[in-house]
Design a protein around this motif. Structure first.
Motif, PDB file in Angstrom:
ATOM      1  N   VAL B  46      38.914  38.749  60.866  1.00 47.27           N
ATOM      2  CA  VAL B  46      39.738  39.595  60.017  1.00 47.27           C
ATOM      3  C   VAL B  46      40.810  38.733  59.364  1.00 47.27           C
ATOM      4  O   VAL B  46      41.571  38.050  60.052  1.00 47.27           O
ATOM      5  N   PHE B  47      40.871  38.782  58.045  1.00 44.44           N
ATOM      6  CA  PHE B  47      41.860  38.007  57.302  1.00 44.44           C
ATOM      7  C   PHE B  47      43.254  38.578  57.551  1.00 44.44           C
ATOM      8  O   PHE B  47      43.467  39.785  57.477  1.00 44.44           O
ATOM      9  N   LEU B  48      44.223  37.683  57.817  1.00 45.07           N
ATOM     10  CA  LEU B  48      45.599  38.115  58.050  1.00 45.07           C
ATOM     11  C   LEU B  48      46.533  37.699  56.916  1.00 45.07           C
ATOM     12  O   LEU B  48      47.322  38.505  56.418  1.00 45.07           O
ATOM     13  N   ILE B  49      46.464  36.410  56.539  1.00 43.62           N
ATOM     14  CA  ILE B  49      47.404  35.935  55.531  1.00 43.62           C
ATOM     15  C   ILE B  49      46.887  34.676  54.860  1.00 43.62           C
ATOM     16  O   ILE B  49      46.132  33.906  55.458  1.00 43.62           O
ATOM     17  N   ARG B  50      47.294  34.469  53.615  1.00 44.62           N
ATOM     18  CA  ARG B  50      47.068  33.231  52.884  1.00 44.62           C
ATOM     19  C   ARG B  50      48.404  32.711  52.390  1.00 44.62           C
ATOM     20  O   ARG B  50      49.266  33.493  51.975  1.00 44.62           O
ATOM     21  N   ARG B  51      48.558  31.394  52.458  1.00 43.08           N
ATOM     22  CA  ARG B  51      49.784  30.768  51.972  1.00 43.08           C
ATOM     23  C   ARG B  51      49.424  29.603  51.074  1.00 43.08           C
ATOM     24  O   ARG B  51      48.566  28.801  51.408  1.00 43.08           O
ATOM     25  N   ASP B  55      54.446  27.309  48.096  1.00 43.44           N
ATOM     26  CA  ASP B  55      55.280  28.466  48.416  1.00 43.44           C
ATOM     27  C   ASP B  55      55.627  28.429  49.893  1.00 43.44           C
ATOM     28  O   ASP B  55      54.852  28.864  50.739  1.00 43.44           O
ATOM     29  N   GLU B  56      56.821  27.926  50.224  1.00 41.12           N
ATOM     30  CA  GLU B  56      57.215  27.788  51.616  1.00 41.12           C
ATOM     31  C   GLU B  56      57.987  28.988  52.137  1.00 41.12           C
ATOM     32  O   GLU B  56      58.508  28.969  53.232  1.00 41.12           O
ATOM     33  N   GLN B  57      58.027  30.036  51.379  1.00 38.70           N
ATOM     34  CA  GLN B  57      58.748  31.221  51.824  1.00 38.70           C
ATOM     35  C   GLN B  57      58.057  31.824  53.035  1.00 38.70           C
ATOM     36  O   GLN B  57      56.835  31.999  53.054  1.00 38.70           O
ATOM     37  N   ASN B  58      58.840  32.115  54.047  1.00 42.54           N
ATOM     38  CA  ASN B  58      58.261  32.761  55.219  1.00 42.54           C
ATOM     39  C   ASN B  58      57.904  34.207  54.901  1.00 42.54           C
ATOM     40  O   ASN B  58      58.450  34.807  53.968  1.00 42.54           O
ATOM     41  N   GLU B  59      56.998  34.750  55.677  1.00 41.88           N
ATOM     42  CA  GLU B  59      56.527  36.105  55.393  1.00 41.88           C
ATOM     43  C   GLU B  59      56.510  36.939  56.657  1.00 41.88           C
ATOM     44  O   GLU B  59      56.218  36.448  57.737  1.00 41.88           O
ATOM     45  N   ILE B  60      56.852  38.195  56.474  1.00 44.18           N
ATOM     46  CA  ILE B  60      56.835  39.144  57.579  1.00 44.18           C
ATOM     47  C   ILE B  60      56.004  40.349  57.160  1.00 44.18           C
ATOM     48  O   ILE B  60      56.143  40.863  56.053  1.00 44.18           O
ATOM     49  N   SER B  61      55.135  40.765  58.089  1.00 44.61           N
ATOM     50  CA  SER B  61      54.335  41.962  57.848  1.00 44.61           C
ATOM     51  C   SER B  61      54.305  42.769  59.129  1.00 44.61           C
ATOM     52  O   SER B  61      53.530  42.465  60.045  1.00 44.61           O
ATOM     53  N   GLY B  62      55.168  43.726  59.219  1.00 41.44           N
ATOM     54  CA  GLY B  62      55.249  44.525  60.435  1.00 41.44           C
ATOM     55  C   GLY B  62      55.675  43.675  61.618  1.00 41.44           C
ATOM     56  O   GLY B  62      56.737  43.041  61.590  1.00 41.44           O
ATOM     57  N   ARG B  63      54.846  43.600  62.646  1.00 43.67           N
ATOM     58  CA  ARG B  63      55.179  42.800  63.833  1.00 43.67           C
ATOM     59  C   ARG B  63      54.765  41.341  63.669  1.00 43.67           C
ATOM     60  O   ARG B  63      55.024  40.521  64.549  1.00 43.67           O
ATOM     61  N   TYR B  64      54.090  41.032  62.571  1.00 46.19           N
ATOM     62  CA  TYR B  64      53.602  39.681  62.333  1.00 46.19           C
ATOM     63  C   TYR B  64      54.567  38.924  61.417  1.00 46.19           C
ATOM     64  O   TYR B  64      55.069  39.489  60.440  1.00 46.19           O
ATOM     65  N   PHE B  75      52.195  25.692  60.281  1.00 42.59           N
ATOM     66  CA  PHE B  75      52.086  27.054  59.758  1.00 42.59           C
ATOM     67  C   PHE B  75      51.922  27.969  60.959  1.00 42.59           C
ATOM     68  O   PHE B  75      50.827  28.407  61.294  1.00 42.59           O
ATOM     69  N   ASN B  76      53.051  28.267  61.616  1.00 37.57           N
ATOM     70  CA  ASN B  76      53.029  28.998  62.874  1.00 37.57           C
ATOM     71  C   ASN B  76      53.064  30.511  62.664  1.00 37.57           C
ATOM     72  O   ASN B  76      53.633  31.012  61.694  1.00 37.57           O
ATOM     73  N   ALA B  81      56.885  41.753  69.860  1.00 39.73           N
ATOM     74  CA  ALA B  81      56.581  42.940  70.679  1.00 39.73           C
ATOM     75  C   ALA B  81      55.065  43.133  70.783  1.00 39.73           C
ATOM     76  O   ALA B  81      54.509  44.133  70.331  1.00 39.73           O
ATOM     77  N   SER B  82      54.413  42.150  71.383  1.00 36.92           N
ATOM     78  CA  SER B  82      52.947  42.144  71.429  1.00 36.92           C
ATOM     79  C   SER B  82      52.388  43.404  72.077  1.00 36.92           C
ATOM     80  O   SER B  82      53.041  44.048  72.921  1.00 36.92           O
ATOM     81  N   GLN B  83      51.163  43.736  71.669  1.00 33.04           N
ATOM     82  CA  GLN B  83      50.477  44.902  72.210  1.00 33.04           C
ATOM     83  C   GLN B  83      49.094  44.474  72.695  1.00 33.04           C
ATOM     84  O   GLN B  83      48.560  43.451  72.260  1.00 33.04           O
ATOM     85  N   VAL B  84      48.519  45.282  73.558  1.00 34.16           N
ATOM     86  CA  VAL B  84      47.195  44.967  74.109  1.00 34.16           C
ATOM     87  C   VAL B  84      46.171  44.777  72.990  1.00 34.16           C
ATOM     88  O   VAL B  84      45.291  43.911  73.065  1.00 34.16           O
ATOM     89  N   VAL B  85      46.312  45.532  71.915  1.00 32.72           N
ATOM     90  CA  VAL B  85      45.348  45.426  70.799  1.00 32.72           C
ATOM     91  C   VAL B  85      45.446  44.101  70.053  1.00 32.72           C
ATOM     92  O   VAL B  85      44.582  43.781  69.231  1.00 32.72           O
ATOM     93  N   ASP B  86      46.499  43.341  70.337  1.00 25.36           N
ATOM     94  CA  ASP B  86      46.629  42.021  69.718  1.00 25.36           C
ATOM     95  C   ASP B  86      45.751  40.987  70.414  1.00 25.36           C
ATOM     96  O   ASP B  86      45.605  39.859  69.926  1.00 25.36           O
ATOM     97  N   SER B  87      45.179  41.339  71.546  1.00 27.84           N
ATOM     98  CA  SER B  87      44.311  40.406  72.268  1.00 27.84           C
ATOM     99  C   SER B  87      43.108  40.041  71.414  1.00 27.84           C
ATOM    100  O   SER B  87      42.346  40.908  70.969  1.00 27.84           O
TER     101      SER B  87
END
Lengths: 113, 114
Positions: B46-51, B55-64, B75-76, B81-87
């Motif tokens: 599943v794709f999460l992010i492209r950088r 563009d060195e701007q940090n990005e936030i998307s909800g808990r990510y 690129f960390n 607030a991790s959840q079980v579904v993040d496994s």
């Protein structure tokens, strides 16, 4: 729903047999890719195609063959020449330019008996 | 040569903890693209992010959130607030603007315990 489908989900093959893995996409993407994933490892590129009727070898193409006769289809054949074919195979597609992300199908797990 | 290193093979946390997944890359290209993908037990990436490299701007998307630092070629990826579904297994990847090939790291397996 737009997406990538791979079939079958599980495939068993006897040694010495060729087998073809299906990959279809209805995203109208120009580029398609095949990757192999072994346990605990990242993905390695087998073949890729940027347009219909054209494809290039990736990093581990030996023992594999592909065709790209239609934009939406990119089947992968695992031949008997592939010495260690048991792996998880993932197909992906993207809009043609390098900047765009690749979207992946659900994968086919191939086991050689 | 291009390379992506995810030094953390496995991480285990308890639900609600924050966790950071490390990614270090090597490339000589001036223009390149970095990606994060999630692979749940079902197997599909599943794709999460492209950088983009410019563009060195940090990005936030909800808990990510993602921290891109060219000075350290990193690129960390942080999950708050991790959840079980993040496994899942998380992959960092690098794409050259020249070759268009996607180079994957080895992946980090994240286990979030209830």
């Amino acid at each position: 729903d737009g997406g990538i489908t791979q079939s079958p989900k599980y495939l068993f093959r006897k040694e010495g047999q060729n087998v073809t893995l299906s990959c279809e996409q209805n995203l109208n993407h120009d580029a398609m890719y095949w990757y192999r994933q072994d346990p605990g490892q990242g993905l390695r590129l087998i073949y890729y195609s940027q347009i219909v009727n054209d494809f290039q070898k990736g990093d581990i193409a030996e023992g594999y063959s592909v065709s790209r006769e239609k934009k939406e289809s990119f089947p992968l054949t695992v031949t008997s020449a592939q010495k260690n074919p048991t792996a998880f195979y993932l197909c992906a597609s993207s809009i043609g330019t390098p900047v765009n992300e690749q979207f992946f199908g659900p994968g086919t797990r191939l086991t050689v008996l | 040569a291009q390379k992506v290193t995810q030094a953390q093979t496995e991480i285990s946390v308890v639900e609600k903890e924050d966790v950071t997944l490390d990614c270090v890359y090597e490339t000589r290209d001036t223009t390149y693209y970095l990606f994060w993908y999630k692979q749940p037990p079902s197997g599909e990436l599943v794709f999460l992010i492209r950088r983009n490299s410019f563009d060195e701007q940090n990005e936030i998307s909800g808990r990510y959130s993602w921290n891109f630092q060219k000075s350290t070629s990193s690129f960390n990826f942080t999950i708050t607030a991790s959840q079980v579904v993040d496994s899942a297994v998380y992959f960092c990847a690098l794409k050259s603007s020249n070759t268009g090939k996607l180079i994957f790291g080895q992946g980090t397996t994240l286990q979030v315990k209830p």
